[in-house]
Design a protein around this motif. Structure first.
Motif, PDB file in Angstrom:
ATOM      1  N   GLY A  27       0.821  -1.200   0.000  1.00  0.00           N
ATOM      2  CA  GLY A  27       0.000   0.000   0.000  1.00  0.00           C
ATOM      3  C   GLY A  27       0.855   1.250   0.000  1.00  0.00           C
ATOM      4  O   GLY A  27       2.076   1.185   0.140  1.00  0.00           O
ATOM      5  N   MET A  28       0.205   2.380  -0.150  1.00  0.00           N
ATOM      6  CA  MET A  28       0.882   3.682  -0.121  1.00  0.00           C
ATOM      7  C   MET A  28       0.107   4.608   0.805  1.00  0.00           C
ATOM      8  O   MET A  28      -1.125   4.633   0.776  1.00  0.00           O
ATOM      9  CB  MET A  28       0.944   4.298  -1.519  1.00  0.00           C
ATOM     10  CG  MET A  28       1.770   3.517  -2.515  1.00  0.00           C
ATOM     11  SD  MET A  28       3.506   3.410  -2.093  1.00  0.00           S
ATOM     12  CE  MET A  28       4.032   5.069  -2.342  1.00  0.00           C
ATOM     13  N   LEU A  29       0.835   5.365   1.623  1.00  0.00           N
ATOM     14  CA  LEU A  29       0.238   6.377   2.475  1.00  0.00           C
ATOM     15  C   LEU A  29       0.523   7.729   1.863  1.00  0.00           C
ATOM     16  O   LEU A  29       1.664   8.032   1.522  1.00  0.00           O
ATOM     17  CB  LEU A  29       0.826   6.318   3.883  1.00  0.00           C
ATOM     18  CG  LEU A  29       0.695   4.993   4.618  1.00  0.00           C
ATOM     19  CD1 LEU A  29       1.390   5.068   5.959  1.00  0.00           C
ATOM     20  CD2 LEU A  29      -0.755   4.626   4.777  1.00  0.00           C
ATOM     21  N   MET A  30      -0.509   8.531   1.691  1.00  0.00           N
ATOM     22  CA  MET A  30      -0.339   9.855   1.106  1.00  0.00           C
ATOM     23  C   MET A  30      -0.686  10.896   2.166  1.00  0.00           C
ATOM     24  O   MET A  30      -1.790  10.882   2.716  1.00  0.00           O
ATOM     25  CB  MET A  30      -1.246  10.036  -0.106  1.00  0.00           C
ATOM     26  CG  MET A  30      -1.033  11.367  -0.791  1.00  0.00           C
ATOM     27  SD  MET A  30      -2.048  11.579  -2.251  1.00  0.00           S
ATOM     28  CE  MET A  30      -3.616  11.960  -1.513  1.00  0.00           C
ATOM     29  N   LYS A  40       3.115  13.899   0.038  1.00  0.00           N
ATOM     30  CA  LYS A  40       4.253  13.007   0.287  1.00  0.00           C
ATOM     31  C   LYS A  40       3.738  11.585   0.328  1.00  0.00           C
ATOM     32  O   LYS A  40       2.708  11.302   0.929  1.00  0.00           O
ATOM     33  CB  LYS A  40       4.931  13.391   1.599  1.00  0.00           C
ATOM     34  CG  LYS A  40       5.551  14.773   1.564  1.00  0.00           C
ATOM     35  CD  LYS A  40       5.992  15.197   2.946  1.00  0.00           C
ATOM     36  CE  LYS A  40       6.520  16.599   2.951  1.00  0.00           C
ATOM     37  NZ  LYS A  40       5.542  17.615   2.629  1.00  0.00           N
ATOM     38  N   MET A  41       4.459  10.684  -0.316  1.00  0.00           N
ATOM     39  CA  MET A  41       4.060   9.283  -0.396  1.00  0.00           C
ATOM     40  C   MET A  41       5.023   8.425   0.429  1.00  0.00           C
ATOM     41  O   MET A  41       6.216   8.702   0.473  1.00  0.00           O
ATOM     42  CB  MET A  41       4.065   8.803  -1.845  1.00  0.00           C
ATOM     43  CG  MET A  41       3.173   9.597  -2.773  1.00  0.00           C
ATOM     44  SD  MET A  41       1.452   9.476  -2.390  1.00  0.00           S
ATOM     45  CE  MET A  41       1.065   7.936  -3.155  1.00  0.00           C
ATOM     46  N   ARG A  42       4.475   7.408   1.051  1.00  0.00           N
ATOM     47  CA  ARG A  42       5.273   6.475   1.837  1.00  0.00           C
ATOM     48  C   ARG A  42       4.677   5.090   1.644  1.00  0.00           C
ATOM     49  O   ARG A  42       3.463   4.917   1.695  1.00  0.00           O
ATOM     50  CB  ARG A  42       5.206   6.875   3.301  1.00  0.00           C
ATOM     51  CG  ARG A  42       6.053   6.033   4.211  1.00  0.00           C
ATOM     52  CD  ARG A  42       5.882   6.454   5.647  1.00  0.00           C
ATOM     53  NE  ARG A  42       6.251   7.837   5.832  1.00  0.00           N
ATOM     54  CZ  ARG A  42       6.791   8.320   6.934  1.00  0.00           C
ATOM     55  NH1 ARG A  42       7.006   7.531   7.952  1.00  0.00           N
ATOM     56  NH2 ARG A  42       7.091   9.581   7.043  1.00  0.00           N
ATOM     57  N   SER A  43       5.515   4.088   1.436  1.00  0.00           N
ATOM     58  CA  SER A  43       4.986   2.736   1.221  1.00  0.00           C
ATOM     59  C   SER A  43       4.691   2.060   2.560  1.00  0.00           C
ATOM     60  O   SER A  43       5.274   2.397   3.587  1.00  0.00           O
ATOM     61  CB  SER A  43       5.969   1.897   0.409  1.00  0.00           C
ATOM     62  OG  SER A  43       7.138   1.676   1.149  1.00  0.00           O
ATOM     63  N   CYS A  44       3.779   1.101   2.505  1.00  0.00           N
ATOM     64  CA  CYS A  44       3.415   0.335   3.699  1.00  0.00           C
ATOM     65  C   CYS A  44       3.038  -1.074   3.270  1.00  0.00           C
ATOM     66  O   CYS A  44       2.820  -1.337   2.085  1.00  0.00           O
ATOM     67  CB  CYS A  44       2.279   1.005   4.457  1.00  0.00           C
ATOM     68  SG  CYS A  44       0.701   1.002   3.591  1.00  0.00           S
ATOM     69  N   GLN A  45       2.965  -1.961   4.231  1.00  0.00           N
ATOM     70  CA  GLN A  45       2.565  -3.344   3.985  1.00  0.00           C
ATOM     71  C   GLN A  45       1.305  -3.607   4.791  1.00  0.00           C
ATOM     72  O   GLN A  45       1.339  -3.597   6.018  1.00  0.00           O
ATOM     73  CB  GLN A  45       3.681  -4.301   4.393  1.00  0.00           C
ATOM     74  CG  GLN A  45       3.459  -5.730   3.996  1.00  0.00           C
ATOM     75  CD  GLN A  45       3.537  -5.925   2.499  1.00  0.00           C
ATOM     76  OE1 GLN A  45       4.292  -5.243   1.812  1.00  0.00           O
ATOM     77  NE2 GLN A  45       2.764  -6.853   1.979  1.00  0.00           N
ATOM     78  N   SER A  71      -3.805   4.051   0.060  1.00  0.00           N
ATOM     79  CA  SER A  71      -4.097   3.488  -1.265  1.00  0.00           C
ATOM     80  C   SER A  71      -3.526   2.086  -1.294  1.00  0.00           C
ATOM     81  O   SER A  71      -2.375   1.880  -0.937  1.00  0.00           O
ATOM     82  CB  SER A  71      -3.431   4.298  -2.375  1.00  0.00           C
ATOM     83  OG  SER A  71      -3.847   5.622  -2.345  1.00  0.00           O
ATOM     84  N   VAL A  72      -4.325   1.125  -1.711  1.00  0.00           N
ATOM     85  CA  VAL A  72      -3.865  -0.247  -1.851  1.00  0.00           C
ATOM     86  C   VAL A  72      -3.455  -0.436  -3.301  1.00  0.00           C
ATOM     87  O   VAL A  72      -4.199  -0.070  -4.215  1.00  0.00           O
ATOM     88  CB  VAL A  72      -4.973  -1.243  -1.453  1.00  0.00           C
ATOM     89  CG1 VAL A  72      -4.509  -2.673  -1.614  1.00  0.00           C
ATOM     90  CG2 VAL A  72      -5.423  -0.981  -0.022  1.00  0.00           C
ATOM     91  N   VAL A  73      -2.264  -0.969  -3.513  1.00  0.00           N
ATOM     92  CA  VAL A  73      -1.758  -1.155  -4.863  1.00  0.00           C
ATOM     93  C   VAL A  73      -2.705  -2.064  -5.641  1.00  0.00           C
ATOM     94  O   VAL A  73      -3.102  -3.118  -5.166  1.00  0.00           O
ATOM     95  CB  VAL A  73      -0.332  -1.741  -4.832  1.00  0.00           C
ATOM     96  CG1 VAL A  73       0.155  -2.091  -6.229  1.00  0.00           C
ATOM     97  CG2 VAL A  73       0.626  -0.758  -4.169  1.00  0.00           C
TER      98      VAL A  73
END
Length: 142
Positions: A27-30, A40-45, A71-73
């Motif tokens: 996922g991505m955190l915006m 700003k974007m940051r990835s997450c699991q 946001s879920v990929v």
């Protein structure tokens, strides 16, 4: 007031409002700053998700505000989140608005079809009598 209707009763203490689904999705955190500049974007699991919230892990929580979008990929939706708890690398959020069942099942089904659940490491089976099967019947173990 009927028996068991007390909200503090033991039966209601451990019940969840929504069913949680274990997933293994990227996922991505915006986040958007106070200046409304570039997000700003940051990835997450993603670890688990329900209609009302989720938990996920990040590499670091430093600089992450308490409200952001998830946001879920592979899914074309952004979900508004408010943080409920935060540990060193794990975060639990409540969604600002509950997601509908169709979006939830899209996320869960996509995880199932991509093998996200299979990515978890398997624990080797512990056998009852380790070493006995190596020796043949009637052989001497030294």
């Amino acid at each position: 007031m009927s028996i068991g209707a007390d909200p503090r009763s033991a039966a209601g203490l451990y019940e969840r409002k929504w069913e949680r689904y274990s997933v293994n999705r990227q996922g991505m955190l915006m986040t958007v700053g106070f200046d409304l500049g570039a997000p700003k974007m940051r990835s997450c699991q993603l670890i688990d998700i329900s209609q009302g919230g989720a938990s996920f892990s990040v590499t670091t929580t430093i600089g992450l505000p308490l409200h952001y979008y998830l946001s879920v990929v592979g899914v074309a939706s952004r979900i508004g989140c408010a943080e409920v708890y935060r540990t060193d690398k794990r975060i639990g959020v409540q969604f600002i608005k509950e997601i509908d069942e169709e979006l939830l099942h899209t996320i869960v089904r996509a995880d199932y079809f991509t093998g996200g659940g299979a990515a978890k490491p398997k624990v080797p089976e512990r056998r009852y009598m380790v070493g006995v099967e190596k020796a043949g019947v009637g052989s001497r173990i030294t």
